[in-house]
Scaffold this active site. Sequence first.
Site, PDB file in Angstrom:
ATOM      1  N   LEU A   1       0.858  -1.181   0.000  1.00  0.00           N
ATOM      2  CA  LEU A   1       0.000   0.000   0.000  1.00  0.00           C
ATOM      3  C   LEU A   1       0.892   1.228   0.000  1.00  0.00           C
ATOM      4  O   LEU A   1       2.014   1.189   0.512  1.00  0.00           O
ATOM      5  CB  LEU A   1      -0.904   0.026   1.242  1.00  0.00           C
ATOM      6  CG  LEU A   1      -1.946  -1.080   1.399  1.00  0.00           C
ATOM      7  CD1 LEU A   1      -2.648  -0.950   2.758  1.00  0.00           C
ATOM      8  CD2 LEU A   1      -2.961  -1.053   0.275  1.00  0.00           C
ATOM      9  N   ASP A   2       0.411   2.323  -0.558  1.00  0.00           N
ATOM     10  CA  ASP A   2       1.155   3.585  -0.507  1.00  0.00           C
ATOM     11  C   ASP A   2       1.370   4.012   0.937  1.00  0.00           C
ATOM     12  O   ASP A   2       0.605   3.631   1.836  1.00  0.00           O
ATOM     13  CB  ASP A   2       0.386   4.695  -1.238  1.00  0.00           C
ATOM     14  CG  ASP A   2       0.370   4.505  -2.748  1.00  0.00           C
ATOM     15  OD1 ASP A   2       1.210   3.758  -3.262  1.00  0.00           O
ATOM     16  OD2 ASP A   2      -0.508   5.112  -3.394  1.00  0.00           O
TER      17      ASP A   2
END
Length: 303
Positions: free
Chosen positions: A141-142
């Site tokens: 995930l970012d």
Amino acid sequence: MAENKKIVFEGYSRRLDVFAADELADFSRAIVQKMIKDGKITVNGKKVKPSWPLTPGEVVEIEMPHPQAKTDLNDLIIHDAKDFFVLIKPAGMLVHPQSPVWEEHPEAVFSSEETLVSVILANPPKGFDLSTPRAGLVHRLDRETSGVMLVAKNPEFQAEMVALFANREVHKTYHSIACGEVPDDEGTIDVPIGRVAGGKIKASDVGREAVTDYKVLERKNGFTYIELYPRTGRTNQLRVHLSWLGYPVLGDWLYRGATAERLMLHARRIEFKHPFTGKALKFEAPVPPDFKAAWKRVTTPEK
């Protein structure tokens, strides 16, 4: 983990960071410079600058990175099984260091900012095989995205999950706050995306296939609470697609979203069939307080 080093410098004068980088060939120059600035590499017992000119006879001491983490992995885990565990990644935490050095030399994760990988390796859960590549990661995930993540405990399960992701047999659901009121209750964004001429990732005819389904959950005061279902897994896909649609994610400065405390994107749910048993599994991450607070803030009319 590697032992600390104590070296008496000999030869012609050299910068400390250049010398230390040669001694720590597995570490990037940036990591070495950070170690010097943090006092992990000293000269004659004193903290100096990376540019310090070494002279013969000076003693360079290198404190090698050791497992440690401020965040307790147990506070993040929501499900712990034989072959994998599921956790909730907080917003603001990188999944792994930006330098790829850590993949071959895991101890490097402890020489930079805390990441999810360093938290895992500092206190791995029961049954975790330390030989598992990339600390068991099967997706990411970012930094500013919060939510559910699955991590493999062994190479066999990891390989099976990577195959499931590649075959689009893992289904993920995200929640987001979009700037503007999306008119259609549901729809599909089928727009290729890619990095054009070395710039940022964006919608492009020469990009790779990218498909996102969506469903509007609520519209209020010029914003939309929206549920997203990525059918492909391109980098920044949801952010690019919502921006292309004309309704960028709240807090997404890169794609012209309105200012917020952070990127309002949350990995709400992950669903897949266990690769060994075939059992259908679903794990969810509750919407975090800061996300709820942001929705309340932007949808409350000013008095």
